[in-house]
Write an enzyme that holds these catalytic residues in place. Structure first.
Site, PDB file in Angstrom:
ATOM      1  N   ASP A  30      72.176 -51.330  42.203  1.00 32.89           N
ATOM      2  CA  ASP A  30      71.858 -50.001  41.669  1.00 32.89           C
ATOM      3  C   ASP A  30      70.701 -49.355  42.437  1.00 32.89           C
ATOM      4  O   ASP A  30      69.653 -49.983  42.650  1.00 32.89           O
ATOM      5  CB  ASP A  30      71.480 -50.132  40.177  1.00 32.89           C
ATOM      6  N   THR A  66      73.771 -43.196  37.427  1.00 37.86           N
ATOM      7  CA  THR A  66      74.385 -44.531  37.424  1.00 37.86           C
ATOM      8  C   THR A  66      75.784 -44.588  36.812  1.00 37.86           C
ATOM      9  O   THR A  66      76.732 -45.047  37.452  1.00 37.86           O
ATOM     10  CB  THR A  66      73.453 -45.505  36.667  1.00 37.86           C
ATOM     11  N   ASN A  87      74.765 -39.795  32.325  1.00 37.24           N
ATOM     12  CA  ASN A  87      74.427 -41.028  31.596  1.00 37.24           C
ATOM     13  C   ASN A  87      74.365 -40.767  30.097  1.00 37.24           C
ATOM     14  O   ASN A  87      74.431 -41.686  29.288  1.00 37.24           O
ATOM     15  CB  ASN A  87      73.050 -41.538  32.031  1.00 37.24           C
ATOM     16  N   TYR A 151      76.763 -56.252  28.515  1.00 39.93           N
ATOM     17  CA  TYR A 151      75.616 -56.019  29.392  1.00 39.93           C
ATOM     18  C   TYR A 151      74.338 -56.646  28.843  1.00 39.93           C
ATOM     19  O   TYR A 151      73.993 -56.469  27.680  1.00 39.93           O
ATOM     20  CB  TYR A 151      75.397 -54.518  29.614  1.00 39.93           C
ATOM     21  N   ASP A 187      66.944 -50.023  41.585  1.00 42.42           N
ATOM     22  CA  ASP A 187      66.849 -48.796  40.786  1.00 42.42           C
ATOM     23  C   ASP A 187      65.542 -48.802  39.988  1.00 42.42           C
ATOM     24  O   ASP A 187      64.775 -47.835  40.016  1.00 42.42           O
ATOM     25  CB  ASP A 187      68.043 -48.675  39.839  1.00 42.42           C
ATOM     26  N   ASP A 234      75.322 -47.146  43.815  1.00 39.62           N
ATOM     27  CA  ASP A 234      75.806 -45.948  43.128  1.00 39.62           C
ATOM     28  C   ASP A 234      75.127 -44.667  43.613  1.00 39.62           C
ATOM     29  O   ASP A 234      75.681 -43.581  43.482  1.00 39.62           O
ATOM     30  CB  ASP A 234      75.636 -46.108  41.601  1.00 39.62           C
ATOM     31  N   HIS A 235      73.919 -44.795  44.175  1.00 40.19           N
ATOM     32  CA  HIS A 235      73.143 -43.629  44.628  1.00 40.19           C
ATOM     33  C   HIS A 235      71.899 -44.139  45.319  1.00 40.19           C
ATOM     34  O   HIS A 235      71.622 -45.356  45.303  1.00 40.19           O
ATOM     35  CB  HIS A 235      72.753 -42.730  43.445  1.00 40.19           C
TER      36      HIS A 235
END
Ligand code: AMP
Ligand code: ZN
Ligand code: ZN
Length: 404
Positions: A30, A66, A87, A151, A187, A234-235
């Protein structure tokens, strides 16, 4: 008749056998910005680049957040098509909300309009597994991978890898051929300390050593030469600061508006009869952001086709943060870095590195689009993608070895 049935069974077995030699582990780091691999601190990723394929960068979808981007990767669709438009968002007609931290909403299949790659694969008889991925833990079992995990943010990284590789040690008939794994490290450190800090470099090195650990673990299986490992993010991340903030809620204090987003982008829903006036006010002050009415949003955003997107959309210039009162209280502009800006801003781009029997050797290419990863996966497994996707295999399939 019996003979024909026997031949049919042999053919089916043959097809199953052909599929069973293909394995893919899709790893998400991430917020791992495209240039983190160019800092000379990532020997394991460099080894993958030398052996396999790598892109200059991986272009995300807008907003570069994300959940939308993990969905774009796994469905091959833009955010306004797969439905996870942020999100956190609201159905303005029922006022139900989807929120990253709310397990009930993230497990509710009604928000997810695309077909996840694991659904496509399972429809073709391929067993799949996920060690975390947004959308992998739906209550509807038909839309989940065969093996999945709820998660757990603090699950130790090495345990994730050990348990994922254990899936590859299952007997043939139970073994997954497609596995996702997710790590949030870059992230979190990117938000807290920014993309140019010593702390982010430590985080990058931590993830790089996990790549080495993954390969070590794979070498304990019989499959180490058969597994394709794809590393994506993702970014990216860009530096932000408290000095570069604009309090939009304060600017619109005389109006009755609902805000969504905050930071790099924001959506606003106001009383219908005031909309033009509000838009003009926002436009007048728009030195450090762009403001659009939804219907005039340029096509390159790919962000108009979903009914839950609010009528006014603001996109901050690089490094600027758009605030509403709630955001000020929650300090949501963080201190170091953020992402969510437009997808063509290079700082928002992620990473793409892949190695394994399906990929060419030592092949470097330019920027890839993350919506093309879903059709790439379909090519690797030789299965047909859904027809309604935005991704295109012709923009990415040159990364694969030609079949002999
Ligand atoms: P963002 O606000 O876009 O930076 O989101 C990053 C955060 O998403 C991470 O710190 C994780 O806590 C969260 N996250 C990532 N994957 C999942 C998941 N599958 N379920 C719940 N939360 C997740
Ligand atoms: Zn992210
Ligand atoms: Zn983030």
């Amino acid at each position: 008749m019996k003979k024909q049935l026997l031949i049919l069974l042999l053919v089916i077995q043959g097809i199953t056998f052909a599929q069973s030699t293909t394995y893919v582990i899709l790893v998400s780091f991430d917020g791992f910005r495209w240039d983190y691999v160019n800092r000379d601190i990532t020997p394991n990723l460099q080894a993958m680049k030398n052996d396999g394929v790598s892109a200059l960068s991986l272009r995300p979808t807008f907003p570069s957040k994300t959940f939308p981007n993990h969905q774009a990767i796994i469905t091959g669709m833009y955010n306004d098509h797969h439905g996870i438009i942020s999100n956190f968002f609201e159905n303005p007609f029922t006022h139900e909300t989807y929120r990253m931290g709310d397990t009930n909403s993230i497990r509710d299949g009604k928000w997810y309009l695309g077909e996840f790659f694991w659904e496509t694969a399972e429809r073709h008889g391929i067993i799949t597994a996920s060690y975390f991925w947004p959308g992998s833990e739906l209550t509807n079992s038909h839309r989940r991978p065969t093996y999945y995990k709820f998660y757990e943010h603090n699950k130790p990284y090495r345990e994730r890898i050990i348990e994922a590789v254990d899936w590859l040690k299952l007997p043939d008939a139970e073994r997954p051929h497609f596995i996702t794994i997710y790590f949030h490290d870059t992230d979190s450190y990117g938000h807290d300390y920014g993309p140019n800090s010593p702390e982010i470099n430590k985080s990058i090195q931590r993830l790089d050593s996990l790549v080495g650990f993954l390969h070590n673990q794979l070498s304990t299986t019989d499959l180490s030469d058969s597994v394709n490992v794809i590393i994506v993010s993702d970014h990216g991340m860009t530096e932000i600061s408290e000095e570069r903030t604009i309090n939009i809620a304060e600017m619109l204090r005389d109006y009755d508006c609902t805000f969504n987003g905050g930071g790099p982008f924001m959506m606003i829903n106001c009383e219908q009869n005031n909309q033009e006036e509000i838009f003009n006010l926002l436009k007048k002050n728009s030195d450090n952001y762009r403001v659009y009415l939804k219907e005039n949003l340029p096509e390159y955003y790919h962000y108009k086709d979903h009914p839950f997107i609010y009528p006014i959309i603001l996109v901050a210039e690089k490094g600027w943060s758009l605030l509403d009162e709630r955001a000020v209280k929650r300090n949501s502009y963080s201190s170091g870095g953020n992402h969510g800006y437009e997808k063509d801003l290079l700082d928002m781009h992620g990473v793409f590195i892949a190695d394994g029997p399906s990929f060419r050797d030592g092949f470097q290419t330019g920027t890839l689009w993350n919506i093309d990863i879903y059709p790439l996966l379909c090519k690797i497994f030789e299965i047909s993608p859904r027809q309604n996707i935005d991704g295109k295999s012709e923009r990415i399939e040159f990364l694969l070895k030609e079949k002999k």
